[in-house]
Design a protein around this motif. Structure first.
Motif, mmCIF file in Angstrom:
data_model
loop_
_atom_site.group_PDB
_atom_site.id
_atom_site.type_symbol
_atom_site.label_atom_id
_atom_site.label_comp_id
_atom_site.label_asym_id
_atom_site.label_seq_id
_atom_site.Cartn_x
_atom_site.Cartn_y
_atom_site.Cartn_z
ATOM 1 N N ASP A 51 -27.257 60.028 48.260
ATOM 2 C CA ASP A 51 -26.163 60.180 47.299
ATOM 3 C C ASP A 51 -24.945 59.346 47.669
ATOM 4 O O ASP A 51 -23.895 59.455 47.037
ATOM 5 C CB ASP A 51 -25.765 61.658 47.191
ATOM 6 C CG ASP A 51 -25.320 62.244 48.525
ATOM 7 O OD1 ASP A 51 -25.653 61.658 49.577
ATOM 8 O OD2 ASP A 51 -24.636 63.289 48.505
ATOM 9 N N THR A 52 -25.063 58.471 48.676
ATOM 10 C CA THR A 52 -23.929 57.676 49.144
ATOM 11 C C THR A 52 -23.968 56.247 48.607
ATOM 12 O O THR A 52 -25.023 55.735 48.214
ATOM 13 C CB THR A 52 -23.915 57.606 50.678
ATOM 14 O OG1 THR A 52 -25.096 56.911 51.135
ATOM 15 C CG2 THR A 52 -23.903 59.007 51.279
ATOM 16 N N THR A 53 -22.802 55.609 48.636
ATOM 17 C CA THR A 53 -22.718 54.202 48.238
ATOM 18 C C THR A 53 -23.557 53.325 49.155
ATOM 19 O O THR A 53 -24.179 52.353 48.713
ATOM 20 C CB THR A 53 -21.260 53.727 48.258
ATOM 21 O OG1 THR A 53 -20.504 54.497 47.318
ATOM 22 C CG2 THR A 53 -21.137 52.258 47.892
ATOM 23 N N ALA A 54 -23.585 53.673 50.449
ATOM 24 C CA ALA A 54 -24.382 52.886 51.398
ATOM 25 C C ALA A 54 -25.852 52.888 51.000
ATOM 26 O O ALA A 54 -26.534 51.852 51.079
ATOM 27 C CB ALA A 54 -24.220 53.437 52.811
ATOM 28 N N ALA A 55 -26.353 54.036 50.545
ATOM 29 C CA ALA A 55 -27.757 54.095 50.122
ATOM 30 C C ALA A 55 -27.978 53.248 48.874
ATOM 31 O O ALA A 55 -29.007 52.579 48.740
ATOM 32 C CB ALA A 55 -28.161 55.541 49.862
ATOM 33 N N GLY A 56 -27.026 53.277 47.946
ATOM 34 C CA GLY A 56 -27.147 52.441 46.753
ATOM 35 C C GLY A 56 -27.184 50.961 47.085
ATOM 36 O O GLY A 56 -27.950 50.190 46.490
ATOM 37 N N ARG A 57 -26.368 50.570 48.050
ATOM 38 C CA ARG A 57 -26.360 49.166 48.456
ATOM 39 C C ARG A 57 -27.619 48.803 49.239
ATOM 40 O O ARG A 57 -28.102 47.663 49.155
ATOM 41 C CB ARG A 57 -25.107 48.879 49.269
ATOM 42 C CG ARG A 57 -23.834 48.940 48.420
ATOM 43 C CD ARG A 57 -22.569 48.766 49.227
ATOM 44 N NE ARG A 57 -21.401 48.763 48.344
ATOM 45 C CZ ARG A 57 -20.139 48.781 48.762
ATOM 46 N NH1 ARG A 57 -19.877 48.813 50.059
ATOM 47 N NH2 ARG A 57 -19.148 48.777 47.892
ATOM 48 N N THR A 58 -28.143 49.754 49.995
ATOM 49 C CA THR A 58 -29.404 49.505 50.683
ATOM 50 C C THR A 58 -30.534 49.325 49.674
ATOM 51 O O THR A 58 -31.414 48.466 49.852
ATOM 52 C CB THR A 58 -29.733 50.669 51.639
ATOM 53 O OG1 THR A 58 -28.666 50.827 52.580
ATOM 54 C CG2 THR A 58 -31.037 50.410 52.390
ATOM 55 N N ALA A 59 -30.514 50.127 48.617
ATOM 56 C CA ALA A 59 -31.510 49.960 47.555
ATOM 57 C C ALA A 59 -31.420 48.562 46.959
ATOM 58 O O ALA A 59 -32.440 47.936 46.638
ATOM 59 C CB ALA A 59 -31.309 51.020 46.478
ATOM 60 N N TYR A 60 -30.195 48.055 46.820
ATOM 61 C CA TYR A 60 -30.000 46.711 46.260
ATOM 62 C C TYR A 60 -30.572 45.641 47.190
ATOM 63 O O TYR A 60 -31.369 44.789 46.758
ATOM 64 C CB TYR A 60 -28.506 46.469 46.036
ATOM 65 C CG TYR A 60 -28.189 45.078 45.543
ATOM 66 C CD1 TYR A 60 -28.364 44.734 44.206
ATOM 67 C CD2 TYR A 60 -27.725 44.099 46.410
ATOM 68 C CE1 TYR A 60 -28.088 43.454 43.745
ATOM 69 C CE2 TYR A 60 -27.438 42.817 45.969
ATOM 70 C CZ TYR A 60 -27.624 42.502 44.635
ATOM 71 O OH TYR A 60 -27.347 41.226 44.189
ATOM 72 N N SER A 61 -30.185 45.651 48.465
ATOM 73 C CA SER A 61 -30.669 44.609 49.387
ATOM 74 C C SER A 61 -32.181 44.679 49.544
ATOM 75 O O SER A 61 -32.857 43.649 49.655
ATOM 76 C CB SER A 61 -29.978 44.735 50.751
ATOM 77 O OG SER A 61 -30.259 45.974 51.371
ATOM 78 N N THR A 62 -32.734 45.892 49.531
ATOM 79 C CA THR A 62 -34.184 46.037 49.647
ATOM 80 C C THR A 62 -34.889 45.494 48.415
ATOM 81 O O THR A 62 -35.946 44.858 48.513
ATOM 82 C CB THR A 62 -34.551 47.510 49.873
ATOM 83 O OG1 THR A 62 -33.842 48.014 51.017
ATOM 84 C CG2 THR A 62 -36.052 47.676 50.099
ATOM 85 N N SER A 63 -34.292 45.702 47.247
ATOM 86 C CA SER A 63 -34.897 45.169 46.022
ATOM 87 C C SER A 63 -34.891 43.649 46.028
ATOM 88 O O SER A 63 -35.810 43.017 45.491
ATOM 89 C CB SER A 63 -34.154 45.694 44.783
ATOM 90 O OG SER A 63 -32.883 45.079 44.618
#
Length: 341
Positions: free
Chosen positions: A176-188
């Motif tokens: 639920d954090t911004t860091a997780a959202g950004r990790t999802a982006y870099s992983t994609s």
């Protein structure tokens, strides 16, 4: 000779600049824009001013049913002769969320849907309508390196896992954090490179697939889902960094994207174009086991949409008896074009 290029992500930022360059520098191009709702008609009108050939098809890239409808509509227009031969697909659209829990209508995590699955479904549904020589260009990101040199600590590096995990909400710690959202982006964006390598192996000769990295481009719409402080910084503060080697202006990044699409940059299939030149992506991005695993997964995730069995009627057809699959390759004997493996 007149030809069609299909493009997502042309409404703002580097995509808008690239679209303008494509039309100005390649007057035989019919640019077919994929855009959400009424924005496509408005954008086509603006870019078509002065006599350029521009049309649009509506699609919500967060919905695989919407992507399928758009792609089959394009196929129908090509088959009826309403569009000149298809010579390119540009998958420039991308999203980044403030969490890793946002779920799309198909049950997949929203970042993975737009940045990975939507591009793959477009490629698979349009592949047999591409006329060689043709080029597929998909935008990736510096963030896939995961080091300070490439992202200045602003985006966590990719955290790879089974694609069945990555494709679903909650794949990363603190989802639920911004860091997780950004990790999802870099992983994609790492996943984009894996798929480009697979396209290079599997697509017919004369149809090239290239990954394009614009570098860090502040002031684009990528932060539109971020909080107000982050949006303000992206719009008003970080653009100053384009005066340094650490960032790229929208104009330069858009011009480089057009160069890749038009073939001004000589990039063999499977290449990684870093801004305006062919280079090497991260060492992690050359992993044939992951590439094969991801290919199998995205084929499985999108099969129902590619074959028209997801329950969404559109009247479209797909090749190969409705499966739209490329033949498997001999992975052990396949070498990456340009010597990259």
């Amino acid at each position: 000779m007149q030809h069609t290029i299909v493009m997502t992500g042309a409404s703002r930022g580097i995509g808008r600049v690239a679209a303008e360059h494509l039309l100005r520098r390649s007057p035989d191009t019919h640019l077919l824009l994929v855009a959400r709702g009424s924005s496509g008609a408005r954008l086509a009108g603006e870019l078509g001013a002065g006599g350029h050939a521009v049309s649009h098809v509506p699609a919500d890239l967060g919905s695989l049913g919407g992507v399928r409808s758009a792609a089959t509509g394009i196929r129908d227009r090509l088959d009826r002769g309403e569009l000149p031969p298809l010579r390119g697909f540009v998958g420039n659209a991308g999203v980044q969320y403030t969490n890793a829990l946002t779920e799309g209508p198909d049950g997949f995590e929203a970042t993975f849907t737009v940045n990975v699955l939507a591009n793959h479904l477009f490629v698979r549904l349009l592949q047999d309508r591409l006329t060689a020589p043709a080029r597929i260009v998909i935008t990736t990101s510096d963030t896939h390196f995961g080091d300070f040199r490439h992202n200045m600590g602003m985006v966590p590096g990719p955290v790879w896992a089974s694609p069945d995990v990555l494709a679903r909400p909650g794949a990363f710690s603190g989802p639920d954090t911004t860091a997780a959202g950004r990790t999802a982006y870099s992983t994609s964006k790492l996943a984009v490179l894996y798929l480009v390598h697979e396209y290079a192996r599997r697509l017919p000769a004369g149809i090239d697939a290239v990954a394009y990295n614009p570098g860090f481009v502040p002031g684009t719409g990528l932060a539109r889902n971020a909080g107000p402080v982050s949006r303000f910084a992206m719009r008003r503060i970080l653009p100053v960094m384009t005066l340094t080697p650490f960032a790229t202006g929208r104009g330069t990044a858009g011009r480089h994207l057009a160069d890749v699409v038009l073939g001004t940059v000589q990039a063999p299939t499977g290449s990684y174009v870093d801004r305006g030149r062919v280079g090497r992506s991260s060492e992690e991005s050359y992993d044939e086991r992951r590439e094969g695993e991801l290919w199998e997964a995205v084929e499985r995730f999108t099969t129902a949409y590619a074959s028209g069995t997801d329950g969404v009627p559109d009247g479209g057809t797909v090749p190969d008896g409705g499966t739209n699959r490329l033949a498997p390759t001999d992975r052990a004997a396949t070498e990456r074009p340009g010597g990259q493996r």
